[in-house]
Design an enzyme around this catalytic site. Sequence first.
Site, PDB file in Angstrom:
ATOM      1  CE  LYS A   1      -2.918  13.242   2.593  1.00 21.12           C
ATOM      2  NZ  LYS A   1      -3.017  12.053   3.481  1.00 21.12           N
TER       3      LYS A   1
ATOM      4  CD  GLU B   1     -14.332   3.341   6.905  1.00 18.08           C
ATOM      5  OE1 GLU B   1     -15.145   3.396   5.965  1.00 18.08           O
ATOM      6  OE2 GLU B   1     -13.390   2.540   6.953  1.00 18.08           O
TER       7      GLU B   1
ATOM      8  CE  LYS C   1     -14.288  -0.578   8.859  1.00 16.25           C
ATOM      9  NZ  LYS C   1     -14.837  -0.205   7.555  1.00 16.25           N
TER      10      LYS C   1
ATOM     11  N   PRO D   1     -17.224 -14.877  -7.847  1.00 12.64           N
ATOM     12  CG  PRO D   1     -17.190 -16.551  -9.474  1.00 12.64           C
ATOM     13  CD  PRO D   1     -18.118 -15.619  -8.750  1.00 12.64           C
TER      14      PRO D   1
ATOM     15  CB  CYS E   1     -11.507  -2.434   4.677  1.00 10.47           C
ATOM     16  SG  CYS E   1     -11.699  -0.646   4.726  1.00 10.47           S
TER      17      CYS E   1
END
Length: 446
Positions: free
Chosen positions: A35, A154, A211, A259, A267
Amino acid sequence: MKITVIGTGYVGLVSGTCFAEMGNKVTCIDVDETKINKLKEGVIPIYEPGLEAMVTRNYERKTLNFSTKLAEHLDGCDIAFIAVGTPMGDDGSADLKYVLQVAKEIGQHMTTPLVVVDKSTVPVGTADKVRAQINEELEKRGADIHFDVVSNPEFLKEGDAISDFMKPDRVVVGADSEETAETMRTLYSPFFRSGSARLIVMDVRSAEMTKYVANAMLATKISFMNEISNICELVGADVNDVRIGIGSDSRIGYSFIYPGAGYGGSCFPKDVKALHRTAKEYGFDAELIGSVESVNDKQKLVVAQKVVKRFGEDLTGKTFAIWGLSFKPDTDDMREAPAIYIIKELVSRGAKIKAYDPKAMHEAQECYLKGVQNITYCNSKYEAIVDADAMLLLTDWKEFRIPDFEELKTQLKSPIVFDGRNQFNDKMMLKNGFEYFQIGKQPLKA
């Protein structure tokens, strides 16, 4: 400032890149060498509008670097951000093993005073655990090095993260000392030049809580409106009109009351579960938070239930075109996406699927729908509808908003559309001769 960001996932990569854009010298650390090498080559592991260009620009400027060696980048570092994953455990709690492993390594290798920032979404009390882990390693070394632990959650929206970070409406900092709070103010000061944003300083535990509460509040609005949509459909009301009526109240507003087929992503599902679990650990039954989760789980299958009601329990021989796989537009993220649950339900009943998404096709094939039979992945939205019995719109990408209705009607076996995002106009659908199913409304038939 010299900044080290540990973790090159969504939060870490966006944060590190934006700090570098403001002139800081940033190194992003990850244990995945492949990565890191790809990042050096400009290959971004996630889709986020504007991120690739910003990474490339700052890497060429040498304000942004990538490495697998944390120890080499702690010497002289001012701030170290912990931005590793906190996956959801089987019991719904946040798994802190990666966070605490990073804390351990920081304690083993730090050589100068350091501000350690929890940027990952973590439950209340995590900063205490991080502090204890670092102290334990320093004691083993016999080292007396000052450090402080900060919570800096965040609030980035996938698909708009660069704008959110560069022009924040608020930055929350949990710090136990004014000196450390001032360091964070200095770091974020370039992002506040417009004067519209606020840096809010509070104690560490309150910042950790903020958060989870923010995401739970937004998830509550979504689940509330989805439950209202189901009632509207039963009584013959138009949920879109109801939404406009209540949204005009400034105390409610229009955000997060559309809706749809339920929320997903990295999250809301995880954070709602974690907050519910935290309450249980302290002996409190958070009934409302539990209901938010339950309503959302049911909502993810509403579109599939509409299909079954229209075509019957046995879908053998039927083919359905799926427009949209990601949990929201402008991202390739499929975590907890409604499309996963809808497609699996239809396939389990014998249906075949022809799917298209502008960015999430690879994620679907290689991860979230890997091994699911009877799915064909198409190169365009119009390829997906050819000879399909109906089209299901599940993600409101811009390219889906005003399709060629004549093409849609011609290529489908029957002009039937299930709109999981209530995106199309009723009059337009009727004018073009469609049988049209929405969330929170009775079906329309030309």
